[in-house]
Scaffold this active site. Sequence first.
Site, mmCIF file in Angstrom:
data_model
loop_
_atom_site.group_PDB
_atom_site.id
_atom_site.type_symbol
_atom_site.label_atom_id
_atom_site.label_comp_id
_atom_site.label_asym_id
_atom_site.label_seq_id
_atom_site.Cartn_x
_atom_site.Cartn_y
_atom_site.Cartn_z
ATOM 1 N N ASP A 1 4.098 -0.951 11.396
ATOM 2 C CA ASP A 1 3.640 0.372 10.994
ATOM 3 C C ASP A 1 3.053 1.019 12.239
ATOM 4 O O ASP A 1 2.313 0.373 12.989
ATOM 5 C CB ASP A 1 2.575 0.266 9.895
ATOM 6 C CG ASP A 1 2.290 1.633 9.312
ATOM 7 O OD1 ASP A 1 2.832 1.954 8.240
ATOM 8 O OD2 ASP A 1 1.547 2.404 9.960
ATOM 9 N N ARG B 1 -0.602 12.995 10.067
ATOM 10 C CA ARG B 1 0.700 13.626 10.342
ATOM 11 C C ARG B 1 0.906 14.826 9.439
ATOM 12 O O ARG B 1 0.645 14.739 8.236
ATOM 13 C CB ARG B 1 1.847 12.628 10.095
ATOM 14 C CG ARG B 1 1.865 11.564 11.124
ATOM 15 C CD ARG B 1 3.049 10.631 11.024
ATOM 16 N NE ARG B 1 2.972 9.778 12.191
ATOM 17 C CZ ARG B 1 3.336 8.510 12.237
ATOM 18 N NH1 ARG B 1 3.848 7.933 11.164
ATOM 19 N NH2 ARG B 1 3.217 7.822 13.331
ATOM 20 N N ASP C 1 0.802 -1.226 0.000
ATOM 21 C CA ASP C 1 0.000 0.000 0.000
ATOM 22 C C ASP C 1 0.838 1.280 0.000
ATOM 23 O O ASP C 1 0.343 2.346 -0.318
ATOM 24 C CB ASP C 1 -0.941 0.017 1.220
ATOM 25 C CG ASP C 1 -0.201 -0.182 2.534
ATOM 26 O OD1 ASP C 1 1.035 -0.310 2.516
ATOM 27 O OD2 ASP C 1 -0.852 -0.219 3.594
ATOM 28 N N HIS C 2 2.107 1.179 0.350
ATOM 29 C CA HIS C 2 2.927 2.392 0.476
ATOM 30 C C HIS C 2 3.600 2.791 -0.836
ATOM 31 O O HIS C 2 3.508 3.918 -1.283
ATOM 32 C CB HIS C 2 4.002 2.200 1.558
ATOM 33 C CG HIS C 2 3.500 2.420 2.952
ATOM 34 N ND1 HIS C 2 2.523 1.650 3.515
ATOM 35 C CD2 HIS C 2 3.851 3.330 3.898
ATOM 36 C CE1 HIS C 2 2.287 2.079 4.752
ATOM 37 N NE2 HIS C 2 3.079 3.099 5.001
ATOM 38 N N SER D 1 6.785 7.640 12.527
ATOM 39 C CA SER D 1 6.780 6.340 11.867
ATOM 40 C C SER D 1 7.578 5.267 12.608
ATOM 41 O O SER D 1 8.537 5.557 13.315
ATOM 42 C CB SER D 1 7.378 6.521 10.469
ATOM 43 O OG SER D 1 7.916 5.317 9.992
ATOM 44 N N ARG E 1 9.370 3.167 11.018
ATOM 45 C CA ARG E 1 10.372 2.685 10.065
ATOM 46 C C ARG E 1 11.704 2.394 10.746
ATOM 47 O O ARG E 1 12.346 3.283 11.313
ATOM 48 C CB ARG E 1 10.537 3.671 8.896
ATOM 49 C CG ARG E 1 11.013 5.052 9.268
ATOM 50 C CD ARG E 1 10.919 6.012 8.087
ATOM 51 N NE ARG E 1 9.517 6.338 7.818
ATOM 52 C CZ ARG E 1 9.076 7.500 7.341
ATOM 53 N NH1 ARG E 1 9.919 8.455 7.035
ATOM 54 N NH2 ARG E 1 7.793 7.711 7.150
HETATM 55 C C1 MIC Z 1 3.946 6.643 8.175
HETATM 56 O O1 MIC Z 1 2.769 6.937 8.279
HETATM 57 O O2 MIC Z 1 4.875 7.391 8.519
HETATM 58 C C2 MIC Z 1 4.310 5.293 7.613
HETATM 59 C C3 MIC Z 1 4.916 5.512 6.302
HETATM 60 O O3 MIC Z 1 3.152 4.507 7.442
HETATM 61 C C4 MIC Z 1 5.260 4.614 8.595
HETATM 62 C C5 MIC Z 1 5.840 3.362 8.102
HETATM 63 C C6 MIC Z 1 6.983 3.532 7.159
HETATM 64 O O4 MIC Z 1 7.759 4.476 7.291
HETATM 65 O O5 MIC Z 1 7.111 2.677 6.302
HETATM 66 C C7 MIC Z 1 4.665 4.340 9.963
HETATM 67 O O6 MIC Z 1 3.754 5.024 10.368
HETATM 68 O O7 MIC Z 1 5.164 3.491 10.706
HETATM 69 FE FE1 SF4 Z 2 -0.097 4.931 5.013
HETATM 70 FE FE2 SF4 Z 2 1.198 5.682 7.227
HETATM 71 FE FE3 SF4 Z 2 -0.315 7.402 5.878
HETATM 72 FE FE4 SF4 Z 2 -1.465 5.484 7.195
HETATM 73 S S1 SF4 Z 2 -0.268 7.129 8.063
HETATM 74 S S2 SF4 Z 2 -1.961 6.126 5.118
HETATM 75 S S3 SF4 Z 2 -0.031 3.805 6.942
HETATM 76 S S4 SF4 Z 2 1.564 6.433 5.158
#
Ligand code: MIC
Ligand code: SF4
Length: 643
Positions: A119, A379, A64-65, A536, A538
Amino acid sequence: MGLSVTYKILKDHLVDGELIPGKEIGIKIDQTLTQDATGTMAYLQFEAMNIPEVKTEISVSYVDHNTLQMGFENADDHKYLQTMNANYGIYYSKAGNGICHQVHLERFGRPGATLLGSDSHTPTGGGIGMIAIGAGGLDVAVAMGGGAFYLTAPKVINIELKGKLRPWVSAKDVILKVLEILSTKGNVGYVVEYTGEGIKTLSVPERATITNMGAELGVTTSIFPSDDITREFLEAQGRENLWMELLPDDDAAYDKKIEIDLSTLEPLIACPHSPDNIKKIKELKGMKIDQVAIGSCTNSSYKDLMTVAAILKGKKVHPEVSLIVAPGSKQVFEMIAKNGSLADIIAAGARIMESACGFCIGSGQAPVTNGVSLRTNNRNFEGRSGTTNASVYLVSPEVAALSAIEGKLVDPLEIDSSLYPEIKMPDKFYIDDSLIIPPSKTKVEIFRGPNIGQPPYTDPLADEITGVIGLKTGDKITTDHIMPAGQRLKYRSNIPEYAKYVFENIDPEFASRTLSNKKNGIYTAIVGGESYGQGSSREHAAICPMYLGVRIVMAKSFERIHSGNLINFGIIPLVFKNKEDYDKINQNDPFVARDLIKTIKENLTVKIEIAGKIYDFELLATERQRKILLAGGLLNYTKNSMA
Ligand code: MIC
Ligand code: SF4
């Protein structure tokens, strides 16, 4: 004293330790989820553990990313995931099926279970009454192999909801209110548990909006009880057999209590650049906007999009606004297509995106220079949208849709309440799981494209580390600052390449300087302020710095997932014993850390000589985590303990 919902589930899953707040516990994980941006590394690590098949009730791998596929890298990663998953008993949710959290809620989540996801928004599952926790990919890999997940037994904040939301006020405003009260700092080690009469007025997807963005509080997770509303949702998803009632005891023990009267809430907005920078919409109404983006795992449910469609029906998007709409899942997408609401959204002039993270992770739809973007996601960190000088504001889908028409921020409370589109939850959702590929019965060949590297190995901890303070940052450094996503996302499975962008937007020379220091035997320490590593999950925000030669991070405070990730990759997270020392240390100061093995083994105060003076630090680690550090990371530790 009776038990909270949180403690009922933890008690049922406890496999190690004592359930006393503040103590380390190990819990059994029933379900796991990964997404492609963290999953590739997690599965490479799982393979390195040599376990033939996952040992969970269900493990799902979502794509999905990284769905833009600008170049072969992401397509290669996805093919790796699909073939690897087939062999190891993992369900694979193809690109197009939707955002992991939304799909997991619809198709897999169940009350009373534990879910670990790579995540940070995994707590979305709390909306259906499960303990759903975000963690680094390596922690998830260990859980897939049947290992316990270790966490600090939480304290529980009870938020009692009273009354009912007024028309034009929605679940998003509830969590924005909670962020205003609790902020993004200082909540590490807590779970938020919602109770009260007011919860009966909130559907499961609305509850999930609240638990989803609970991630921004920095808590371990958030949870709602499982009641008749939960049963109705599961019934409508054809999964009623998985329902169980799960309510707190009448005399449940809570560590903190907050009351929110839903009927007094008004539409709120999170201003740049933090989700807890909350104002009332009416304070900013009339602000000119350039872009509106509706979607993400926070606000892209059937109800959200039906509300948006009803608001847009028969209207046109303002000529100076770009409106983006991304449904959260194929289920939502297909339902609004079949009932004609999608046509209303298209007719209004929206740009329809696929069911994926998209704009939320900065993968496309960067706002115009100095632009104002209203978004329904969770965010608004600086630069995350892809435009560093853009101002991103977080709002409800209602406010987003109304404002897209007017070209400026609209206060919905000025609109007649009888015009509010009340959307009923469907009796039956449209179910088609054909994009979820079950594991294969026979072995397939695992595809590894040229972008797929090996999980990086770390050495056992050295007794003495010498080096320099490579960077000194302020407060609230997010993992988006440390390891940018957006355009750089495609390197998630190629550590040497991705590492070139560590701290890219703060100090573009950081990566090359740090790596060349490492080649000369000079290691790096980073000095941070409060809440270092928020956002995140990550683990690349630990892996890539580790690859460059970062061995220590000294900060005033850390966020939970990131400090766990640092330890998992052999980086020592140290908290200043005296916060004033932060001011005395400068970038480029040389440091020497001596006697590390004994200090860490015996959990003594860590003393580091920086520019000739000794400073005291506390190591932020449990006993098990200290062993992980000594082993040089979780992968080494797990392999050693399996041997
Ligand atoms: C996000 O919302 O920052 C992400 C991208 O979903 C991350 C995961 C990632 O960096 O792959 C998260 O929230 O953990
Ligand atoms: Fe995707 Fe993270 Fe955004 Fe949710 S917050 S839609 S998991 S990038």
